[in-house]
Design a protein around this motif. Structure first.
Motif, mmCIF file in Angstrom:
data_model
loop_
_atom_site.group_PDB
_atom_site.id
_atom_site.type_symbol
_atom_site.label_atom_id
_atom_site.label_comp_id
_atom_site.label_asym_id
_atom_site.label_seq_id
_atom_site.Cartn_x
_atom_site.Cartn_y
_atom_site.Cartn_z
ATOM 1 N N GLN A 10 5.740 11.557 2.694
ATOM 2 C CA GLN A 10 6.008 12.342 3.904
ATOM 3 C C GLN A 10 7.430 12.106 4.397
ATOM 4 O O GLN A 10 8.133 13.043 4.765
ATOM 5 N N GLY A 13 9.824 13.849 2.130
ATOM 6 C CA GLY A 13 9.791 15.278 2.417
ATOM 7 C C GLY A 13 10.572 15.617 3.681
ATOM 8 O O GLY A 13 11.305 16.608 3.721
ATOM 9 N N THR A 16 14.260 15.366 2.853
ATOM 10 C CA THR A 16 14.657 16.519 2.049
ATOM 11 C C THR A 16 14.812 17.747 2.931
ATOM 12 O O THR A 16 15.796 18.474 2.842
ATOM 13 N N ARG A 17 13.856 17.968 3.793
ATOM 14 C CA ARG A 17 13.905 19.119 4.713
ATOM 15 C C ARG A 17 15.145 19.026 5.604
ATOM 16 O O ARG A 17 15.858 20.006 5.794
ATOM 17 N N GLY A 48 12.745 25.536 -6.125
ATOM 18 C CA GLY A 48 11.323 25.409 -5.800
ATOM 19 C C GLY A 48 11.098 24.488 -4.608
ATOM 20 O O GLY A 48 10.237 24.750 -3.769
ATOM 21 N N THR A 49 11.880 23.417 -4.535
ATOM 22 C CA THR A 49 11.777 22.492 -3.403
ATOM 23 C C THR A 49 12.196 23.191 -2.116
ATOM 24 O O THR A 49 11.540 23.068 -1.080
ATOM 25 N N TYR A 51 12.063 26.403 -1.517
ATOM 26 C CA TYR A 51 11.013 27.371 -1.176
ATOM 27 C C TYR A 51 9.735 26.698 -0.682
ATOM 28 O O TYR A 51 8.991 27.274 0.106
ATOM 29 N N ARG A 52 9.470 25.477 -1.126
ATOM 30 C CA ARG A 52 8.298 24.761 -0.639
ATOM 31 C C ARG A 52 8.452 24.461 0.859
ATOM 32 O O ARG A 52 7.502 24.526 1.617
ATOM 33 N N HIS A 53 9.678 24.159 1.270
ATOM 34 C CA HIS A 53 9.940 23.884 2.686
ATOM 35 C C HIS A 53 10.153 25.161 3.493
ATOM 36 O O HIS A 53 9.763 25.237 4.658
ATOM 37 N N PRO A 55 9.623 29.106 2.691
ATOM 38 C CA PRO A 55 9.190 30.149 1.759
ATOM 39 C C PRO A 55 10.066 31.407 1.753
ATOM 40 O O PRO A 55 10.116 32.111 0.747
ATOM 41 N N ASP A 59 12.548 32.093 7.193
ATOM 42 C CA ASP A 59 12.017 30.793 7.611
ATOM 43 C C ASP A 59 13.139 29.763 7.742
ATOM 44 O O ASP A 59 13.152 28.963 8.680
#
Length: 187
Positions: A10, A13, A16-17, A48-49, A51-53, A55, A59
């Motif tokens: 977490q 993540g 990264t965000r 991909g990372t 877009y995971r955060h 989409p 956003d």
């Protein structure tokens, strides 16, 4: 998976965000039409990372907007810690004008878009809270009359949206905000 490992993931993540947001903020400031793949590469993550955060591009833009509104609102607290209340109010209004003029294209597009309500809701709370903090400090200092609300001040500030960001808007914004501060003072 252990709770410690879940917590580590977490935290990774969240870092990264935050990195994606930081890079996107700098990238969009330099190149508003930058691609998401360019932002991902600059942030050192795969697409991909990203877009995971986030989409969609919307956003990511929304998160940048939320982040910048929070910074703007936090500026009220910072100004009140270092300046007299009346000066802090006036300087914060200048920061608000800078924010609005810098975001004029985005805000204009959002006013006609489906997400305008969501953007407005995200901005309202932090901005209203900042204005309330400034009002409270000024009332305590005796520099403004009692009874003004954040909605009163926001309504008066709406004139800023009628200024052309491509013009010499600063003198008109200064006059507008001087009138607002003068109107809040004791009569």
């Amino acid at each position: 998976m252990t709770s410690k490992r879940v917590q580590q993931l977490q935290e990774q993540g969240e870092r990264t965000r935050a990195r994606i947001v930081e890079v996107a903020q700098a990238t969009f400031a330099a190149e508003p039409a930058a691609s998401l793949s360019a932002i991902a590469a600059a942030a050192g993550v795969g697409i991909g990372t990203l877009y995971r955060h986030f989409p969609t591009r919307e956003d990511l833009v929304f998160e940048l907007y939320r982040h910048e509104v929070t910074e703007l609102a936090d500026g009220a607290r910072e100004l009140l810690a270092t300046r007299p209340a009346r000066e802090a109010l006036r300087l914060w209004l200048d920061a608000y004008a800078d924010f609005v003029m810098a975001k004029a294209g985005l805000l204009g597009a959002l006013r006609s878009g489906a997400t305008h309500g969501q953007f407005a809701q995200e901005a309202y709370g932090p901005v209203a809270h900042a204005i309330q903090r400034l009002i409270d400090a000024n009332e305590a200092a005796g520099t403004i009359r009692h009874g003004a609300t954040p909605d009163d001040v926001l309504l008066a500030m709406d004139g800023i949206y009628n200024l052309d960001p491509d013009s010499d808007w600063r003198p008109r914004a200064d006059r507008l905000f001087d009138l607002i501060v003068a109107g809040l003072q004791h009569s």
